[in-house]
Design a protein around this motif. Structure first.
Motif, PDB file in Angstrom:
ATOM      1  N   LEU A  37      -1.756   2.786   6.803  1.00  0.00           N
ATOM      2  CA  LEU A  37      -1.621   3.228   5.657  1.00  0.00           C
ATOM      3  C   LEU A  37      -1.609   2.236   4.656  1.00  0.00           C
ATOM      4  O   LEU A  37      -1.854   1.811   3.857  1.00  0.00           O
ATOM      5  CB  LEU A  37      -0.134   4.123   6.139  1.00  0.00           C
ATOM      6  N   LYS A  38      -1.379   0.715   5.544  1.00  0.00           N
ATOM      7  CA  LYS A  38      -1.252  -0.401   4.289  1.00  0.00           C
ATOM      8  C   LYS A  38      -2.866  -0.669   4.731  1.00  0.00           C
ATOM      9  O   LYS A  38      -2.752  -0.904   2.767  1.00  0.00           O
ATOM     10  CB  LYS A  38      -0.606  -1.364   6.188  1.00  0.00           C
ATOM     11  N   ILE A  39      -4.241  -0.732   5.389  1.00  0.00           N
ATOM     12  CA  ILE A  39      -4.835  -1.095   4.950  1.00  0.00           C
ATOM     13  C   ILE A  39      -5.398   0.125   3.550  1.00  0.00           C
ATOM     14  O   ILE A  39      -6.398  -0.425   2.948  1.00  0.00           O
ATOM     15  CB  ILE A  39      -5.858  -0.878   5.966  1.00  0.00           C
ATOM     16  N   LYS A  40      -5.221   1.265   3.509  1.00  0.00           N
ATOM     17  CA  LYS A  40      -5.124   1.958   2.109  1.00  0.00           C
ATOM     18  C   LYS A  40      -4.362   1.666   1.523  1.00  0.00           C
ATOM     19  O   LYS A  40      -5.436   2.058   0.673  1.00  0.00           O
ATOM     20  CB  LYS A  40      -5.186   3.805   3.335  1.00  0.00           C
ATOM     21  N   LEU A  41      -3.552   1.501   1.418  1.00  0.00           N
ATOM     22  CA  LEU A  41      -2.845   0.739   0.617  1.00  0.00           C
ATOM     23  C   LEU A  41      -2.079  -0.771   0.955  1.00  0.00           C
ATOM     24  O   LEU A  41      -1.151  -0.614   1.018  1.00  0.00           O
ATOM     25  CB  LEU A  41      -1.386   1.487   0.030  1.00  0.00           C
ATOM     26  N   PRO A  42      -2.930  -1.140   0.106  1.00  0.00           N
ATOM     27  CA  PRO A  42      -2.074  -2.856   0.541  1.00  0.00           C
ATOM     28  C   PRO A  42      -1.505  -3.629  -0.350  1.00  0.00           C
ATOM     29  O   PRO A  42      -0.435  -4.503  -0.004  1.00  0.00           O
ATOM     30  CB  PRO A  42      -4.424  -3.455   0.144  1.00  0.00           C
ATOM     31  N   ASP A  43      -1.121  -2.370  -1.582  1.00  0.00           N
ATOM     32  CA  ASP A  43      -0.429  -3.386  -2.846  1.00  0.00           C
ATOM     33  C   ASP A  43       0.928  -2.375  -2.467  1.00  0.00           C
ATOM     34  O   ASP A  43       1.539  -2.735  -3.176  1.00  0.00           O
ATOM     35  CB  ASP A  43      -0.728  -2.866  -4.343  1.00  0.00           C
ATOM     36  N   SER A  44       0.984  -1.516  -1.591  1.00  0.00           N
ATOM     37  CA  SER A  44       2.365  -0.919  -2.006  1.00  0.00           C
ATOM     38  C   SER A  44       3.099  -0.686  -1.034  1.00  0.00           C
ATOM     39  O   SER A  44       2.754  -1.583  -0.231  1.00  0.00           O
ATOM     40  CB  SER A  44       1.156   0.747  -1.059  1.00  0.00           C
ATOM     41  N   HIS A  45       4.343  -0.327  -1.614  1.00  0.00           N
ATOM     42  CA  HIS A  45       5.708  -0.805  -0.788  1.00  0.00           C
ATOM     43  C   HIS A  45       6.028  -0.013   0.452  1.00  0.00           C
ATOM     44  O   HIS A  45       6.398   1.344  -0.157  1.00  0.00           O
ATOM     45  CB  HIS A  45       7.058  -0.993  -1.802  1.00  0.00           C
ATOM     46  N   ILE A  46       5.647   0.206   1.848  1.00  0.00           N
ATOM     47  CA  ILE A  46       5.808   1.596   2.185  1.00  0.00           C
ATOM     48  C   ILE A  46       7.438   0.943   3.659  1.00  0.00           C
ATOM     49  O   ILE A  46       6.771  -0.275   4.056  1.00  0.00           O
ATOM     50  CB  ILE A  46       5.121   1.326   3.517  1.00  0.00           C
ATOM     51  N   TYR A  47       7.433   1.679   3.455  1.00  0.00           N
ATOM     52  CA  TYR A  47       8.627   1.559   4.657  1.00  0.00           C
ATOM     53  C   TYR A  47       9.314   2.833   4.999  1.00  0.00           C
ATOM     54  O   TYR A  47       9.657   3.787   4.737  1.00  0.00           O
ATOM     55  CB  TYR A  47      10.022   1.580   3.891  1.00  0.00           C
ATOM     56  N   GLU A  48       9.931   3.059   5.945  1.00  0.00           N
ATOM     57  CA  GLU A  48      10.761   4.114   6.508  1.00  0.00           C
ATOM     58  C   GLU A  48      11.750   4.136   6.652  1.00  0.00           C
ATOM     59  O   GLU A  48      13.173   3.224   6.276  1.00  0.00           O
ATOM     60  CB  GLU A  48      10.376   3.404   8.479  1.00  0.00           C
ATOM     61  N   ILE A  49      11.550   5.517   6.455  1.00  0.00           N
ATOM     62  CA  ILE A  49      13.196   6.471   6.362  1.00  0.00           C
ATOM     63  C   ILE A  49      14.220   6.625   7.186  1.00  0.00           C
ATOM     64  O   ILE A  49      13.747   7.234   7.934  1.00  0.00           O
ATOM     65  CB  ILE A  49      13.278   7.427   4.797  1.00  0.00           C
TER      66      ILE A  49
END
Length: 297
Positions: free
Chosen positions: A285-297
């Motif tokens: 997911l981080k490769i697909k969205l390098p500039d995104s704020h990805i976090y677990e809830i």
């Protein structure tokens, strides 16, 4: 019968339905985030193609809901994508759509969805036939036909979006559930039978309980209220009688997402997923969205 111009049309049920539709739409706006459960592979595909797939209302797992549409011209024209406004989904929800070991619950914002739509073929590729193009509204179809006529080309009335929006689903066993509604026409003081059509009520009301159908699985009784559902509902129709009379329809359509979609991505992996798989999917997911704020809830 007399002249119906200026006559009174009385339709209490249609008026109630219009108010109900607006209330359901307003209620959906209360939620900043909506959540969708899917295999991680599906989320990666959604991110890559920047589009969400909707299923025709005839294909939903609540078959009783499908039977509420009792007007031929609206029987096959609704498509829905289902979300929940509560990220704390029940354990059974992880298992309903395939194996729970590879599932993720991810958040979306309503403003990411664009008011455009494309039919999907059976192999999930986009249908690019000119005659199957979906226009943004009815006025655009008229303009398209007029331009074609000026070129000496006569085309069938094309498809257009007549209903688009997020609606909070209401669970009730007593409410009026059908698309067509009886009404009264009062002409010269005489009450005549008629019909008021409020098609957009379709797909908003569900029973509290019902039989859930899953392809490849046994039917079972389900408490629909547990889904706490909000739907993106898209109504697509055509004035072409030739197309309407065939009874054919596309099982799915795609709604594109804006460029800033997934700039933020809250998610929750299935409790049945291994730690190794969770780390692997987070990396993808981080490769697909390098500039995104990805976090677990």
């Amino acid at each position: 019968m007399g002249n119906i111009i200026g006559s009174v049309v009385s339709s209490q049920e249609a008026t109630k339905n219009r108010m109900f539709i607006q209330e359901a739409k307003k209620a959906a706006q209360e939620y900043e985030w909506l959540y969708h459960c899917a295999p991680v592979s599906a989320l990666l595909s959604i991110i890559e193609h920047r589009e969400m797939w909707l299923s025709n209302l005839k294909e939903v797992n609540d078959k009783e809901e499908v039977q509420r549409i009792d007007l031929n011209e609206f029987e096959r024209c609704y498509y829905v994508a289902c979300f929940t406004y509560d990220s704390n989904i029940q354990s059974g929800h992880w298992q309903e759509y395939g194996q729970s070991e590879n599932k993720v619950l991810f958040g979306v914002r309503k403003e990411w969805f664009l008011k455009r739509a494309f039919f999907l073929n059976e192999d999930h590729t986009r249908n690019n036939w000119d005659c199957m193009k979906i226009f943004k509204n009815f006025d655009d179809t008229i303009e398209y036909q007029m331009k074609s006529a000026r070129k000496g080309i006569i085309v069938e009335p094309p498809y257009f979006i007549f209903d688009y929006g997020f609606y909070k689903v209401v669970y009730d066993d007593e409410m009026k559930k059908t698309v067509g509604n009886d009404c009264s026409w009062i002409v010269d003081g005489v009450e005549l039978p008629g019909r008021a059509i409020t098609p957009s009520v379709a797909g908003i009301i569900k029973s509290t309980h019902g039989i859930c159908h899953r392809y490849g699985k046994e039917d079972y009784d389900k408490d629909w209220t547990q889904e706490k559902e909000v739907r993106l509902k898209v109504g697509v129709n055509t004035r072409s009688k030739a197309i309407q009379e065939t009874g054919l329809y596309f099982r799915q359509l795609a709604v594109p997402l804006s460029e800033n979609a997934f700039s933020e991505l809250p998610l929750k992996f299935s409790p049945d997923m291994t730690g190794a798989a969770r780390r692997k999917y987070l990396t993808e997911l981080k490769i697909k969205l390098p500039d995104s704020h990805i976090y677990e809830i």
